[in-house]
Design a protein around this motif. Structure first.
Motif, PDB file in Angstrom:
ATOM      1  N   ASP A  15     -23.677 -14.776  12.335  1.00  0.00           N
ATOM      2  CA  ASP A  15     -22.607 -14.828  11.342  1.00  0.00           C
ATOM      3  C   ASP A  15     -22.473 -13.505  10.598  1.00  0.00           C
ATOM      4  O   ASP A  15     -21.364 -13.046  10.319  1.00  0.00           O
ATOM      5  CB  ASP A  15     -22.852 -15.969  10.343  1.00  0.00           C
ATOM      6  N   PHE A  16     -23.594 -12.892  10.274  1.00  0.00           N
ATOM      7  CA  PHE A  16     -23.583 -11.603   9.576  1.00  0.00           C
ATOM      8  C   PHE A  16     -22.842 -10.567  10.412  1.00  0.00           C
ATOM      9  O   PHE A  16     -21.956  -9.866   9.924  1.00  0.00           O
ATOM     10  CB  PHE A  16     -25.009 -11.141   9.289  1.00  0.00           C
ATOM     11  N   LYS A  17     -23.200 -10.477  11.689  1.00  0.00           N
ATOM     12  CA  LYS A  17     -22.569  -9.499  12.574  1.00  0.00           C
ATOM     13  C   LYS A  17     -21.077  -9.778  12.728  1.00  0.00           C
ATOM     14  O   LYS A  17     -20.264  -8.864  12.768  1.00  0.00           O
ATOM     15  CB  LYS A  17     -23.248  -9.499  13.936  1.00  0.00           C
ATOM     16  N   GLN A  18     -20.733 -11.039  12.797  1.00  0.00           N
ATOM     17  CA  GLN A  18     -19.321 -11.403  12.949  1.00  0.00           C
ATOM     18  C   GLN A  18     -18.507 -11.018  11.713  1.00  0.00           C
ATOM     19  O   GLN A  18     -17.379 -10.564  11.818  1.00  0.00           O
ATOM     20  CB  GLN A  18     -19.206 -12.899  13.211  1.00  0.00           C
ATOM     21  N   LEU A  19     -19.088 -11.179  10.535  1.00  0.00           N
ATOM     22  CA  LEU A  19     -18.367 -10.880   9.296  1.00  0.00           C
ATOM     23  C   LEU A  19     -18.393  -9.402   8.920  1.00  0.00           C
ATOM     24  O   LEU A  19     -17.412  -8.861   8.418  1.00  0.00           O
ATOM     25  CB  LEU A  19     -18.942 -11.706   8.146  1.00  0.00           C
ATOM     26  N   VAL A  20     -19.533  -8.759   9.144  1.00  0.00           N
ATOM     27  CA  VAL A  20     -19.705  -7.385   8.670  1.00  0.00           C
ATOM     28  C   VAL A  20     -19.448  -6.358   9.766  1.00  0.00           C
ATOM     29  O   VAL A  20     -18.979  -5.257   9.499  1.00  0.00           O
ATOM     30  CB  VAL A  20     -21.114  -7.204   8.050  1.00  0.00           C
ATOM     31  N   GLY A  21     -19.747  -6.719  11.014  1.00  0.00           N
ATOM     32  CA  GLY A  21     -19.485  -5.804  12.120  1.00  0.00           C
ATOM     33  C   GLY A  21     -20.706  -5.124  12.685  1.00  0.00           C
ATOM     34  O   GLY A  21     -20.619  -4.439  13.700  1.00  0.00           O
ATOM     35  N   VAL A  22     -21.851  -5.258  12.031  1.00  0.00           N
ATOM     36  CA  VAL A  22     -23.099  -4.682  12.538  1.00  0.00           C
ATOM     37  C   VAL A  22     -24.206  -5.722  12.412  1.00  0.00           C
ATOM     38  O   VAL A  22     -24.100  -6.670  11.631  1.00  0.00           O
ATOM     39  CB  VAL A  22     -23.512  -3.398  11.776  1.00  0.00           C
ATOM     40  N   LYS A  23     -25.271  -5.506  13.172  1.00  0.00           N
ATOM     41  CA  LYS A  23     -26.418  -6.402  13.097  1.00  0.00           C
ATOM     42  C   LYS A  23     -27.142  -6.185  11.770  1.00  0.00           C
ATOM     43  O   LYS A  23     -27.082  -5.088  11.195  1.00  0.00           O
ATOM     44  CB  LYS A  23     -27.377  -6.128  14.255  1.00  0.00           C
ATOM     45  N   PRO A  24     -27.844  -7.203  11.277  1.00  0.00           N
ATOM     46  CA  PRO A  24     -28.590  -7.031  10.024  1.00  0.00           C
ATOM     47  C   PRO A  24     -29.581  -5.865  10.069  1.00  0.00           C
ATOM     48  O   PRO A  24     -29.760  -5.165   9.066  1.00  0.00           O
ATOM     49  CB  PRO A  24     -29.316  -8.365   9.853  1.00  0.00           C
TER      50      PRO A  24
END
Length: 151
Positions: A15-24
């Motif tokens: 979800d983080f990658k989908q929303l922000v565009g990069v991996k945590p």
């Protein structure tokens, strides 16, 4: 108000990658670089920033990921539009200077077995030269004829 601590920290990696565009993990590296620069530049002077390092990186990433206006980001993060602009440009400069996020050159890619997961393309608008307005290329309007047509 959007905040990394409240809205993004507890998301799953997907979800983080989908929303922000990069991996945590990439986000964490970016934050570390910006924090190191901040610590270096504010070591002996300057007041503390009201915006966290994570939020600064998040603002920059959301700007590029969603192509959202700076005005919208300013409202979402309760900041001035000029502050959002400064955050984006400074964070961008720090990450570019680090060299950790540069793509390999064309010569390195040709003939190599390197695999690229993601490619970021800068699609921002560029100023172009427009014709200047002058009496030669402007058509005059007859006001009297416009009024007579309305009746």
């Amino acid at each position: 108000m959007l905040s990394y601590q409240e809205d993004f920290k507890n998301l799953s990696a997907k979800d983080f990658k989908q929303l922000v565009g990069v991996k945590p993990a990439t986000f964490s590296v970016m934050c570390d670089l910006v924090k190191a620069d901040y610590d270096r530049s504010h070591a002996h002077y300057g007041r503390k920033s009201k915006v966290s390092i994570e939020d600064k990186v998040l603002i920059m990433l959301k700007y590029y990921r969603e192509y959202i206006t700076m005005k919208s980001l300013a409202v979402n993060f309760h900041l001035a539009e000029s502050t959002v602009h400064d955050i984006i440009t400074h964070t961008e400069e720090v990450l570019i200077k680090s060299g950790k996020f540069n793509l390999p050159g064309r010569k390195q890619l040709v003939g190599s077995d390197m695999e690229i997961d993601y490619l970021i393309v800068d699609g921002t608008d560029s100023p172009i030269q427009r014709p200047k307005k002058s009496k030669k290329n402007t058509t005059p309007v007859n006001i009297k004829s416009m009024h007579s047509k309305r009746k």
